[in-house]
Design a protein around this motif. Structure first.
Motif, PDB file in Angstrom:
ATOM      1  N   LEU A 279      10.988  -3.390 -47.647  1.00  0.00           N
ATOM      2  CA  LEU A 279       9.617  -3.860 -47.543  1.00  0.00           C
ATOM      3  C   LEU A 279       8.904  -3.750 -48.882  1.00  0.00           C
ATOM      4  CD1 LEU A 279       8.449  -2.371 -44.115  1.00  0.00           C
ATOM      5  CD2 LEU A 279       9.175  -4.706 -44.618  1.00  0.00           C
ATOM      6  N   VAL A 280       9.169  -2.653 -49.602  1.00  0.00           N
ATOM      7  CA  VAL A 280       8.555  -2.475 -50.915  1.00  0.00           C
ATOM      8  C   VAL A 280       9.046  -3.547 -51.874  1.00  0.00           C
ATOM      9  CG1 VAL A 280       8.369  -0.944 -52.902  1.00  0.00           C
ATOM     10  CG2 VAL A 280       8.170  -0.008 -50.603  1.00  0.00           C
ATOM     11  N   VAL A 281      10.355  -3.832 -51.850  1.00  0.00           N
ATOM     12  CA  VAL A 281      10.911  -4.854 -52.735  1.00  0.00           C
ATOM     13  C   VAL A 281      10.376  -6.234 -52.364  1.00  0.00           C
ATOM     14  CG1 VAL A 281      13.028  -5.965 -53.534  1.00  0.00           C
ATOM     15  CG2 VAL A 281      12.991  -3.503 -53.174  1.00  0.00           C
ATOM     16  N   LEU A 282      10.294  -6.523 -51.067  1.00  0.00           N
ATOM     17  CA  LEU A 282       9.778  -7.816 -50.638  1.00  0.00           C
ATOM     18  C   LEU A 282       8.350  -8.039 -51.113  1.00  0.00           C
ATOM     19  CD1 LEU A 282      11.075  -8.147 -46.950  1.00  0.00           C
ATOM     20  CD2 LEU A 282      11.905  -9.346 -48.979  1.00  0.00           C
ATOM     21  N   ASP A 283       7.607  -6.955 -51.258  1.00  0.00           N
ATOM     22  CA  ASP A 283       6.225  -7.073 -51.703  1.00  0.00           C
ATOM     23  C   ASP A 283       6.124  -7.570 -53.139  1.00  0.00           C
ATOM     24  OD1 ASP A 283       3.494  -6.933 -51.262  1.00  0.00           O
ATOM     25  OD2 ASP A 283       3.339  -4.897 -52.062  1.00  0.00           O
TER      26      ASP A 283
ATOM     27  N   PRO B 237       4.891 -15.367 -52.188  1.00  0.00           N
ATOM     28  CA  PRO B 237       4.923 -15.709 -50.754  1.00  0.00           C
ATOM     29  C   PRO B 237       6.040 -16.668 -50.363  1.00  0.00           C
ATOM     30  CG  PRO B 237       2.662 -15.637 -51.509  1.00  0.00           C
ATOM     31  CD  PRO B 237       3.528 -15.458 -52.733  1.00  0.00           C
ATOM     32  N   THR B 238       6.252 -17.743 -51.133  1.00  0.00           N
ATOM     33  CA  THR B 238       7.294 -18.696 -50.776  1.00  0.00           C
ATOM     34  C   THR B 238       8.676 -18.065 -50.897  1.00  0.00           C
ATOM     35  OG1 THR B 238       5.935 -20.568 -51.484  1.00  0.00           O
ATOM     36  CG2 THR B 238       8.298 -20.953 -51.287  1.00  0.00           C
ATOM     37  N   GLU B 239       8.893 -17.247 -51.931  1.00  0.00           N
ATOM     38  CA  GLU B 239      10.174 -16.566 -52.076  1.00  0.00           C
ATOM     39  C   GLU B 239      10.440 -15.656 -50.886  1.00  0.00           C
ATOM     40  OE1 GLU B 239       9.623 -14.587 -55.835  1.00  0.00           O
ATOM     41  OE2 GLU B 239      10.949 -16.002 -56.857  1.00  0.00           O
ATOM     42  N   ARG B 240       9.429 -14.924 -50.475  1.00  0.00           N
ATOM     43  CA  ARG B 240       9.592 -13.995 -49.358  1.00  0.00           C
ATOM     44  C   ARG B 240       9.893 -14.760 -48.075  1.00  0.00           C
ATOM     45  NH1 ARG B 240       4.736  -9.978 -48.299  1.00  0.00           N
ATOM     46  NH2 ARG B 240       4.806 -10.100 -50.571  1.00  0.00           N
ATOM     47  N   PHE B 241       9.184 -15.858 -47.869  1.00  0.00           N
ATOM     48  CA  PHE B 241       9.387 -16.692 -46.685  1.00  0.00           C
ATOM     49  C   PHE B 241      10.830 -17.189 -46.629  1.00  0.00           C
ATOM     50  CE2 PHE B 241       9.434 -21.015 -44.914  1.00  0.00           C
ATOM     51  CZ  PHE B 241       8.923 -20.776 -43.637  1.00  0.00           C
ATOM     52  N   VAL B 242      11.315 -17.733 -47.736  1.00  0.00           N
ATOM     53  CA  VAL B 242      12.672 -18.280 -47.775  1.00  0.00           C
ATOM     54  C   VAL B 242      13.698 -17.170 -47.575  1.00  0.00           C
ATOM     55  CG1 VAL B 242      14.389 -19.409 -49.237  1.00  0.00           C
ATOM     56  CG2 VAL B 242      12.027 -20.257 -49.195  1.00  0.00           C
ATOM     57  N   PHE B 243      13.519 -16.052 -48.276  1.00  0.00           N
ATOM     58  CA  PHE B 243      14.491 -14.962 -48.193  1.00  0.00           C
ATOM     59  C   PHE B 243      14.560 -14.391 -46.780  1.00  0.00           C
ATOM     60  CE2 PHE B 243      15.629 -10.469 -48.400  1.00  0.00           C
ATOM     61  CZ  PHE B 243      16.821 -10.529 -49.107  1.00  0.00           C
ATOM     62  N   VAL B 244      13.412 -14.130 -46.183  1.00  0.00           N
ATOM     63  CA  VAL B 244      13.402 -13.520 -44.857  1.00  0.00           C
ATOM     64  C   VAL B 244      14.012 -14.463 -43.827  1.00  0.00           C
ATOM     65  CG1 VAL B 244      11.906 -12.750 -42.968  1.00  0.00           C
ATOM     66  CG2 VAL B 244      11.493 -11.949 -45.306  1.00  0.00           C
ATOM     67  N   LEU B 245      13.579 -15.726 -43.811  1.00  0.00           N
ATOM     68  CA  LEU B 245      14.064 -16.629 -42.778  1.00  0.00           C
ATOM     69  C   LEU B 245      15.544 -16.957 -42.952  1.00  0.00           C
ATOM     70  CD1 LEU B 245      11.075 -16.884 -42.014  1.00  0.00           C
ATOM     71  CD2 LEU B 245      11.509 -19.299 -41.541  1.00  0.00           C
ATOM     72  N   HIS B 246      15.994 -17.168 -44.194  1.00  0.00           N
ATOM     73  CA  HIS B 246      17.401 -17.546 -44.375  1.00  0.00           C
ATOM     74  C   HIS B 246      18.324 -16.344 -44.381  1.00  0.00           C
ATOM     75  CE1 HIS B 246      21.119 -18.608 -46.563  1.00  0.00           C
ATOM     76  NE2 HIS B 246      21.021 -19.686 -45.814  1.00  0.00           N
TER      77      HIS B 246
ATOM     78  N   ILE C 115      15.328 -21.187 -54.694  1.00  0.00           N
ATOM     79  CA  ILE C 115      14.330 -20.159 -54.404  1.00  0.00           C
ATOM     80  C   ILE C 115      14.997 -18.962 -53.732  1.00  0.00           C
ATOM     81  CG2 ILE C 115      12.291 -19.618 -53.012  1.00  0.00           C
ATOM     82  CD1 ILE C 115      11.424 -22.551 -53.405  1.00  0.00           C
ATOM     83  N   ALA C 116      15.878 -19.232 -52.780  1.00  0.00           N
ATOM     84  CA  ALA C 116      16.588 -18.148 -52.095  1.00  0.00           C
ATOM     85  C   ALA C 116      17.440 -17.350 -53.072  1.00  0.00           C
ATOM     86  CB  ALA C 116      17.462 -18.720 -50.978  1.00  0.00           C
ATOM     87  N   SER C 117      18.105 -18.049 -53.981  1.00  0.00           N
ATOM     88  CA  SER C 117      18.947 -17.374 -54.968  1.00  0.00           C
ATOM     89  C   SER C 117      18.112 -16.469 -55.857  1.00  0.00           C
ATOM     90  CB  SER C 117      19.693 -18.409 -55.821  1.00  0.00           C
ATOM     91  OG  SER C 117      20.434 -17.783 -56.836  1.00  0.00           O
ATOM     92  N   ARG C 118      16.966 -16.995 -56.314  1.00  0.00           N
ATOM     93  CA  ARG C 118      16.087 -16.196 -57.179  1.00  0.00           C
ATOM     94  C   ARG C 118      15.565 -14.969 -56.430  1.00  0.00           C
ATOM     95  NH1 ARG C 118      13.023 -20.069 -58.548  1.00  0.00           N
ATOM     96  NH2 ARG C 118      11.290 -19.749 -57.090  1.00  0.00           N
ATOM     97  N   ALA C 119      15.149 -15.168 -55.187  1.00  0.00           N
ATOM     98  CA  ALA C 119      14.645 -14.048 -54.398  1.00  0.00           C
ATOM     99  C   ALA C 119      15.738 -13.027 -54.139  1.00  0.00           C
ATOM    100  CB  ALA C 119      14.077 -14.564 -53.077  1.00  0.00           C
ATOM    101  N   ARG C 120      16.938 -13.506 -53.858  1.00  0.00           N
ATOM    102  CA  ARG C 120      18.058 -12.602 -53.581  1.00  0.00           C
ATOM    103  C   ARG C 120      18.361 -11.736 -54.786  1.00  0.00           C
ATOM    104  NH1 ARG C 120      21.626 -16.318 -52.497  1.00  0.00           N
ATOM    105  NH2 ARG C 120      20.802 -16.601 -50.386  1.00  0.00           N
ATOM    106  N   ARG C 121      18.354 -12.334 -55.960  1.00  0.00           N
ATOM    107  CA  ARG C 121      18.624 -11.569 -57.179  1.00  0.00           C
ATOM    108  C   ARG C 121      17.540 -10.515 -57.407  1.00  0.00           C
ATOM    109  NH1 ARG C 121      20.328 -16.799 -59.436  1.00  0.00           N
ATOM    110  NH2 ARG C 121      22.575 -16.751 -59.753  1.00  0.00           N
TER     111      ARG C 121
END
Length: 293
Positions: free
Chosen positions: A113-117, A121-130, A154-160
């Protein structure tokens, strides 16, 4: 039963999953409940007879509600996470939802949760849903008004960024790769029971239109059905990293023809088959350890 009562009953069946999505997006149990209630209000105003996949519609809708709240939070910063809250649990008398329990095995807890913060917003949305709830890139793309290829990036960037945030997952990349390699070996050797063991009971296999043209179904659900599809196949598939996550590629005449991406917790909860050449070209593919490049 009255149509409104039936719709409310069907919504309640999906409530645990929706609350889990909202909690991961917002980090607050009370805000998650508000987002779920907003989702119900949107459903009650929609033409439910025209919704083919109610579960998918509800998941993307609660995600959209949360995305709006995150964007408002960005414009008006405030403390986003309930510091003393854990993962949302079943309320008294609420039946345990197997799909929700499969998601809970990821055990990301407060650290994630801390990292997701730290994500936009769009990165978090994509990462969480996918990555957490196995929603396809095509479905997500329609919500954020981007192409599926752009959503992949976007998912790749958020994942990294999540990976750089520290060891927040119980299932580390090395373990994920072991699961994927074991799955490919069982597939090649036709070991159906082993495939079922490696798959979550509620696993989802999705194929893009090009993959459907090669004989796959657009969506297959359940460990037995997905194991049946892969049983004796994957003869040409080799382990690879897809956008820095463990996956596999099928190479024919020196060209990558199919890419398989996996979402792995303790078991595989989602597989996506990509055969569209343009989508494949947008992926970052490596057959070795990307950390060594």
């Amino acid at each position: 039963m009255h149509d409104a009562d039936l719709l409310a009953r069907r919504f309640e069946e999906h409530r645990p999953r929706l609350r889990a999505v909202a909690h991961r997006m917002l980090g607050s149990g009370s805000e998650a409940e508000d987002a779920v209630q907003d989702t119900w209000l949107r459903l009650s105003r929609a033409d439910a007879d025209r919704i083919d996949n109610l579960g998918g519609w509800l998941t993307t809708t609660v995600g959209r509600v949360c995305l709006d709240r995150l964007r408002a939070r960005t414009a008006r910063p405030e403390q986003p996470w309930d510091a003393d809250e854990g993962e949302p649990g079943p309320t008294e008398g609420e039946p345990v939802d197997p799909e929700r329990e499969a998601v809970r095995t990821e055990s990301v807890g407060r650290a994630l949760l801390v990292v997701l913060d730290t994500l936009a917003p769009t990165e978090r949305f994509v990462f969480v849903l996918h990555d957490m709830f196995a929603v396809s890139f095509d479905e997500i793309a329609s919500v954020v008004d981007r192409s599926p290829a752009a959503v992949r990036q976007i998912a790749s960037r958020a994942r990294r960024r999540v990976q750089l945030g520290g060891p927040v997952r119980e299932t580390d990349p090395a373990r994920q790769r072991q699961v994927v390699e074991a799955f490919l070996a069982a597939s090649r050797e036709g070991r159906f029971d082993d495939l079922v063991t490696l798959l979550d009971p509620h696993v989802v296999l999705r194929a893009d239109p090009a993959g459907v043209g090669l004989g796959a179904r657009a969506e297959t659900r359940g460990s037995a059905a997905v194991a049946g599809f892969f049983n004796g196949r994957a003869q040409g598939a080799v382990p690879a990293y897809v956008d820095a996550a463990p996956g596999a590629v099928v190479v024919v005449d020196g060209q990558v023809r199919i890419v398989l991406t996996f979402v792995v917790t303790d078991r595989i909860i989602a597989i996506e088959a990509v055969a569209d050449p343009e989508h494949i070209a947008a992926l970052d593919l490596a057959t070795g350890d990307p950390a060594a490049r």
